[in-house]
Design a protein around this motif. Structure first.
Motif, PDB file in Angstrom:
ATOM      1  N   CYS A  80      49.925  49.074  34.682  1.00  0.00           N
ATOM      2  CA  CYS A  80      51.152  48.581  33.886  1.00  0.00           C
ATOM      3  C   CYS A  80      52.180  49.627  33.730  1.00  0.00           C
ATOM      4  O   CYS A  80      53.268  49.310  34.131  1.00  0.00           O
ATOM      5  CB  CYS A  80      50.871  47.942  32.537  1.00  0.00           C
ATOM      6  SG  CYS A  80      49.775  46.437  32.512  1.00  0.00           S
ATOM      7  N   HIS A 115      49.468  44.129  41.854  1.00  0.00           N
ATOM      8  CA  HIS A 115      49.270  44.035  40.242  1.00  0.00           C
ATOM      9  C   HIS A 115      50.134  42.904  39.811  1.00  0.00           C
ATOM     10  O   HIS A 115      49.576  42.243  38.772  1.00  0.00           O
ATOM     11  CB  HIS A 115      50.041  45.381  40.006  1.00  0.00           C
ATOM     12  CG  HIS A 115      50.014  45.607  38.335  1.00  0.00           C
ATOM     13  ND1 HIS A 115      48.980  46.293  37.536  1.00  0.00           N
ATOM     14  CD2 HIS A 115      50.892  45.218  37.292  1.00  0.00           C
ATOM     15  CE1 HIS A 115      49.063  46.121  36.257  1.00  0.00           C
ATOM     16  NE2 HIS A 115      50.113  45.513  36.237  1.00  0.00           N
ATOM     17  N   CYS A 132      48.483  40.481  36.746  1.00  0.00           N
ATOM     18  CA  CYS A 132      49.013  40.825  35.498  1.00  0.00           C
ATOM     19  C   CYS A 132      50.253  40.223  35.005  1.00  0.00           C
ATOM     20  O   CYS A 132      51.232  40.220  35.432  1.00  0.00           O
ATOM     21  CB  CYS A 132      49.538  42.297  35.404  1.00  0.00           C
ATOM     22  SG  CYS A 132      49.823  42.865  33.857  1.00  0.00           S
ATOM     23  N   CYS A 134      53.127  41.971  33.229  1.00  0.00           N
ATOM     24  CA  CYS A 134      54.089  42.527  34.005  1.00  0.00           C
ATOM     25  C   CYS A 134      55.010  41.648  34.659  1.00  0.00           C
ATOM     26  O   CYS A 134      56.255  41.902  35.156  1.00  0.00           O
ATOM     27  CB  CYS A 134      53.462  43.522  34.898  1.00  0.00           C
ATOM     28  SG  CYS A 134      52.980  45.147  34.279  1.00  0.00           S
TER      29      CYS A 134
HETATM   30 ZN    ZN Z   1      50.726  44.916  34.292  1.00  0.00          ZN
END
Ligand code: ZN
Lengths: 80, 191
Positions: free
Chosen positions: A3, A29, A33, A36
């Protein structure tokens, strides 16, 4: 990519400034996630809102006055 | 001869129409840059005035090594900074740590915010208030990149800073605005 790294590259990601490998890692990612993803979406939204809000113009009356003064200065230079 | 060179040549002949054309193209941009640095309409008008006066005074020696827009921005930014220093001598324009990456804290998803709130005068006032709290050096970069949509290099040239500094400042400014708006929208939406 973790992150913290994603956030470091966030602006470059938004501007398409990452090289292919990094961009792919960032994509990966962001797929997994949620946090994010939220940060990315809300940052893009914030930029759009600022773009709308930030486009002020000089109010007409002041603009005309400013231009008149410059016109006079330009004409004044002529006589020198 | 480019259109810009033609305008400069015409201004050298003290052509009023050339002045009007250049003023039309650049005055609002210069005003916004000045306002972003100074947060004061009257002072921003003064920057516009000084910038174009400088152009008129120096037009005979203007070398055209940089583009006119870049040159005007440069003059305007320096003028705005010197006004800022005399208005607020205590302000530290380098008062932000360029290496320190802000960590997003408010992770509320405000994508569901209704259009009428997003585009409301209240939300716009909040954007303005949040941008206002940024350091003027960040605000100038933020404006040129995200409102005027200049490239990183163009912004660097216009402000006389490195492309690296443009990137760092833009990143900080965007995250700071995001954080402020996340706080505002989550409160407004009761999330
Ligand atoms: Zn993240």
């Amino acid at each position: 990519m973790d992150c913290e790294t994603l956030i470091t590259y966030l602006s470059d990601y938004i501007d398409n400034n990452l090289d292919e490998d990094l961009a792919a890692e960032a994509e990966e990612h962001l797929r997994t996630c949620h946090n994010c993803r939220v940060v990315l979406d809300s940052t893009q939204q914030a930029i759009l809102l600022y773009r709308t809000q930030g486009k002020q113009r000089i109010p007409m009356q002041r603009r005309s006055r400013l231009f008149r003064q410059l016109e006079e200065a330009l004409a004044g230079q002529d006589c020198e | 001869m480019t259109d810009e060179q033609a305008l400069i040549a015409a201004l050298r002949r003290r052509d009023k129409n050339a002045l009007a054309e250049i003023f039309d193209r650049y005055s609002d941009r210069i005003y916004r840059l000045a306002l972003s640095v100074l947060s004061d309409e009257q002072a921003a008008d003064g920057v516009v005035q000084d910038t174009f006066m400088t152009l008129i005074e120096r037009i005979d020696t203007f070398e055209g090594r940089s583009r006119l827009g870049t040159w005007l921005y440069r003059v305007a930014y320096n003028n705005a900074l010197s006004r800022l220093r005399s208005l607020k001598p205590q302000l530290d324009l380098d008062g932000f740590d360029e290496d320190d990456v802000p960590i997003p804290a408010n992770l509320v998803d405000w994508q569901t915010t209704p259009e009428e709130l997003l585009g409301s005068a209240e939300a716009m006032a909040e954007v303005s208030r949040a941008v206002e709290t940024l350091n003027p050096a960040l605000r100038a970069v933020f404006l040129l990149r995200d409102v005027e949509e200049l490239s990183t290099q163009e912004t660097a040239d216009a402000l006389g800073i490195s492309p690296g500094a443009v990137k760092v400042r833009l990143h900080r400014a965007r995250l700071a605005l995001r954080e402020a708006l996340a706080g505002y929208f989550s409160e407004r939406l009761g999330m």
